[in-house]
Design an enzyme around this catalytic site. Sequence first.
Site, PDB file in Angstrom:
ATOM      1  CB  CYS A 297     -81.862 104.827  19.681  1.00  0.00           C
ATOM      2  SG  CYS A 297     -82.225 106.513  20.145  1.00  0.00           S
TER       3      CYS A 297
ATOM      4  CB  CYS B 271     -77.583 105.546  35.951  1.00  0.00           C
ATOM      5  SG  CYS B 271     -76.133 105.556  36.977  1.00  0.00           S
TER       6      CYS B 271
END
Length: 432
Positions: free
Chosen positions: A385, A220
């Site tokens: 990122c 998640c």
Amino acid sequence: MEERVRQLEEENRHLKQLLSLKERREFSKTTETGKLSNEEIARYGRQLILPEFGVKGQVSLKSSSALVVGAGGLGCPASLYLAGAGIGRLGLIDYDEVELGNLHRQIIHSEDTIGVAKVLSASSTLTRLNSLVECIPYKIMLDSLNALSIIEQYDIVLDATDNVATRYLLNDACVLLGKPLVSGSALRFEGQLTTYNYEGGPCYRCLFPKPPPPETVTNCSDGGVLGVIPGVIGCLQAMEAISILSRKKASYSKKLLLFDGAEGSFRVITLRPKQKGCPVCGESPSVTQLVDYVQFCGSSASDKAKTLNLLPDEQRLSCKEYSTIRESLSPHILLDVREPSQYEICSLPNSINIPLKDLQQSQAAVNNFLYKSDDGGTKPIYVICQRGNDSQLAVDLLHKATTNLQLEQKPKDIKGGLQAWAKEIDPTFPTY
Ligand SMILES: [Zn+2]
């Protein structure tokens, strides 16, 4: 001072809670007639009048115990409903503390308990919901050394974790101890639920004898999740546990429920049966005791985002080093490989956004980017990122497409990504 007042108030509340708990238990005992006390009859009346559940179901539940592993998105609703329904004893395992970013889905916690151990925050809420339930918090990380001695004290286990190593650990421990394992998962808009090792059904290893490569597993914190998805699956885990404990009936043994919140659909598929050659539940098992699951899976037993080290050091640079390059206004290209939905949340000025997925799927996208950024081959390329994992994959991919360049001219990865940037360089940069 304020902190001390808060602590005293918290202690006071806790003492009051203990006192009322004691009074309540006395009351519950003294008024007991037959199998359930007057208080229990009043409390559970709505489910007691269900012929399929009734006094028998309630008494079974009261004399049962469940262990919920993970006090997060799945464990919160699961433990709330188990406590509400009147389970006798509820164990809760989690090593982590409550964070602000948990609250959209972990609704047993609150703003007041940020920084508090999740199991303490949860057990406080559960005791306020139903003080008749014996709630046992374990602030530990479950591992091969402690798992069996804890799990053997419970009738059923709910896997409410989000990592492969703990899934194998719980599976093997439940097979070795003969306990049913109600396993849930949730990611993005989708959830899954199944019950292992019950009614002759398969175990997790029957279906997945080998763990997936760690870099292919999304959790998640990487993939995102809408809060209500684990809410739905956690409630269903509680339902399944209540069915098994009160009526000895599972709805999801040998079956897998697939919930798609974006489509609003529920599907149930039949799983492949228990395997005779399963290394743990088969006819001649090779796994007869718990092993090192972190080593077996090649990934950590934590639900937190994992940090990969895919590239050699010379292909990477630290946020500090990159910050110096930015400050010197040295010409370069900053490639941000996050998804556009993440890029929209926050980004460093003058970066180019091309998601890793696009680069992986199309050689044309890679060539196009390299062609456009080829300014006579003089501008170095830095890749960033969110956490510094995807950027390494992107750098690796770009290296393969730039065989003509010397190593020092090749694209480099910014270690730790934007999270490290926020921590080390710019504390005002948003984190998520
Ligand atoms: Zn098996």
